[in-house]
Write an enzyme that holds these catalytic residues in place. Structure first.
Site, PDB file in Angstrom:
ATOM      1  N   ASP A 101       0.739  -1.209  -0.023  1.00  0.00           N
ATOM      2  CA  ASP A 101       0.012  -0.030  -0.100  1.00  0.00           C
ATOM      3  C   ASP A 101       0.905   1.357  -0.124  1.00  0.00           C
ATOM      4  O   ASP A 101       2.370   1.172   0.550  1.00  0.00           O
ATOM      5  CB  ASP A 101      -1.136   0.091   1.158  1.00  0.00           C
ATOM      6  N   ASP A 272      -7.915  -7.103   1.188  1.00  0.00           N
ATOM      7  CA  ASP A 272      -6.902  -7.400   2.205  1.00  0.00           C
ATOM      8  C   ASP A 272      -7.660  -6.767   3.329  1.00  0.00           C
ATOM      9  O   ASP A 272      -8.661  -5.897   3.530  1.00  0.00           O
ATOM     10  CB  ASP A 272      -5.784  -6.477   2.226  1.00  0.00           C
ATOM     11  N   CYS A 310     -11.598 -28.654  10.121  1.00  0.00           N
ATOM     12  CA  CYS A 310     -10.325 -27.724   9.627  1.00  0.00           C
ATOM     13  C   CYS A 310      -8.933 -28.549   9.320  1.00  0.00           C
ATOM     14  O   CYS A 310      -8.781 -29.494  10.524  1.00  0.00           O
ATOM     15  CB  CYS A 310     -10.268 -26.656  10.589  1.00  0.00           C
ATOM     16  N   CYS A 312      -6.197 -27.228   9.418  1.00  0.00           N
ATOM     17  CA  CYS A 312      -5.052 -26.245   9.686  1.00  0.00           C
ATOM     18  C   CYS A 312      -4.359 -26.863  11.013  1.00  0.00           C
ATOM     19  O   CYS A 312      -4.815 -27.975  11.412  1.00  0.00           O
ATOM     20  CB  CYS A 312      -5.259 -25.065  10.384  1.00  0.00           C
ATOM     21  N   CYS A 315      -5.971 -27.093  14.454  1.00  0.00           N
ATOM     22  CA  CYS A 315      -7.186 -27.868  14.732  1.00  0.00           C
ATOM     23  C   CYS A 315      -6.603 -29.422  14.545  1.00  0.00           C
ATOM     24  O   CYS A 315      -7.496 -30.193  14.972  1.00  0.00           O
ATOM     25  CB  CYS A 315      -8.265 -27.489  13.615  1.00  0.00           C
ATOM     26  N   HIS A 341      -5.206 -20.787  12.322  1.00  0.00           N
ATOM     27  CA  HIS A 341      -6.531 -21.107  12.064  1.00  0.00           C
ATOM     28  C   HIS A 341      -7.202 -20.139  11.319  1.00  0.00           C
ATOM     29  O   HIS A 341      -8.100 -20.322  10.337  1.00  0.00           O
ATOM     30  CB  HIS A 341      -7.152 -21.359  13.467  1.00  0.00           C
TER      31      HIS A 341
END
Ligand code: PRF
Ligand code: ZN
Length: 378
Positions: A101, A272, A310, A312, A315, A341
């Site tokens: 940015d 974003d 999940c 991830c 998890c 997560h």
């Protein structure tokens, strides 16, 4: 050859499919550091790091692109140093695409600043006066070596009068021409930003001005600045579908899962937001049945994962009871696991939305997602 034509060798966007029953679309952005399937959500790494997460974890989570900030990296460690280190990709050891940015938004959210034709002036933490201008912003972003640079704009605060808005957008367009003048590296794509506050005719005027400059991509700025979800939806619904079909469409600084469902439906490809990472560090976790606050006493003896299906690392290996215990004991591992997560949750959302678009069932997917997501506390 114009830089706008040179960049086409290094940066491309292709729409793969348009959903037949909504404005949503699936595409692919090609950059010098790899391809990005869209719609995509970009986690925020303000200081050249996603807070609490090493880049190898981000790669494991299949993050395709991250956002970083000109303003913060300019203040510390300085773009000259980053350039000396071989550019931001090398400095932070992130091999995939980076969007930076321009610093406009960050400067304009400061209490003490002065906006002039030249740029925006402010004082750093040591009291030294710093001028961020279209030229310095692009110079810094080119030293950082991001794949996508953002034009230096004024993010107009909400509410704004028509008079102020007109003055501001005219200046933002003069700034845009100075950004284009300073843009010399065709391996970095420059995106323009639509402002115009809540005024449809000014949003149109901004879009016209940007399209005239034939940039590689366009963003909607000046939303999520306190106008509320209804006005934000009105602006995105009005502006999104009018943006050129053959260029990436980006909404800056948005949002929560409901916002993502809304912007994708209106043909937006990129966004974003700090929400997934910031909420994670505060102990708020996203699940298909809404947000959960992991410090709540209910989770003390809850030996299930944050989200049962999940994939991830959090998890797959830990229980809610353990993550709650980490937060209660102020163990930073809690923040690390929670961040993983939440990033996985946002990535899954974008991936599922993309699959749904490819099958012409985006609206049904959105309805099902929100029905489940809004069931619980949230
Ligand atoms: N301009 C820039 N960055 C931004 C915004 C903007 O309007 C916003 C507004 N939501 C977030 N980040 N340059
Ligand atoms: Zn998980």
């Amino acid at each position: 050859m114009r830089i706008q034509d040179q960049v086409k060798e290094h940066f491309q966007f292709k729409v793969v499919h348009e959903d037949k029953k909504s404005g949503a679309r699936a595409g692919v952005i090609t950059t010098p550091h790899g391809e990005i399937p869209t719609p995509v959500f970009m986690p925020v790494g303000t200081h050249g790091a996603i807070k609490a997460l090493p880049p190898n974890f981000l790669e494991d989570l299949d993050t395709k692109i991250i956002l970083s900030n000109t303003y913060h990296l300019h203040l510390s460690p300085g773009s000259k140093l980053v350039k000396k280190a071989g550019g931001l990709h090398k400095f932070m050891n992130w091999p995939r695409p980076i969007l930076t940015d321009s610093g406009g938004f960050q400067v304009f959210s400061l209490q003490r600043k002065s906006i002039k034709e030249e740029g925006a002036e402010f004082k750093d933490h040591k009291g030294k006066t710093i001028l961020l201008s279209p030229e310095t912003s692009i110079e810094i972003q080119q030293e950082l070596g991001s794949d996508i640079m953002m034009a230096f704009d004024e993010c107009i605060p909400y509410p704004a009068t028509r008079e102020y808005t007109k003055k501001s957008i005219d200046r933002t367009h003069r700034w845009l021409d100075r950004c284009i003048e300073s843009w010399t590296n065709p391996k970095q794509a420059l995106f323009g930003i639509i402002q115009g506050s809540t005024y449809d005719d000014y949003r149109d005027e901004c879009l016209d001005e940007l399209v005239k400059r034939d940039l590689p991509g366009y963003a909607i700025g000046g939303v999520s600045v306190g106008e509320g979800p209804e006005l934000m939806e009105k602006i995105v619904k009005y502006t999104g579908p009018k943006m050129p079909k053959d260029k990436p469409r980006y909404v800056m600084g948005v949002g929560n899962p409901e916002d993502l469902c809304m912007i994708w439906e209106n043909g937006i490809d990129m966004s974003d937001c700090i929400i997934p990472t910031k909420f994670a560090r505060g102990g708020t976790l996203f699940t298909r049945r809404g947000k959960i606050r992991i410090r709540h006493k209910n989770y003390r003896r809850d030996f299930f994962p944050i989200e049962p299906n999940c994939k991830c690392y959090c998890c797959q290996n830990f229980t809610r009871a353990y993550v709650k215990h980490l937060f209660d004991s102020n163990e930073i591992l809690g923040q690390v696991l929670a961040t993983m997560h939440n990033i996985e949750f946002y990535k899954n959302m974008a991936e599922e939305a993309r699959e749904a678009i490819l099958d012409n069932r985006y609206s049904q997917w959105k309805e099902d997602f929100l029905k489940s997501y809004k069931k619980d506390d949230g």
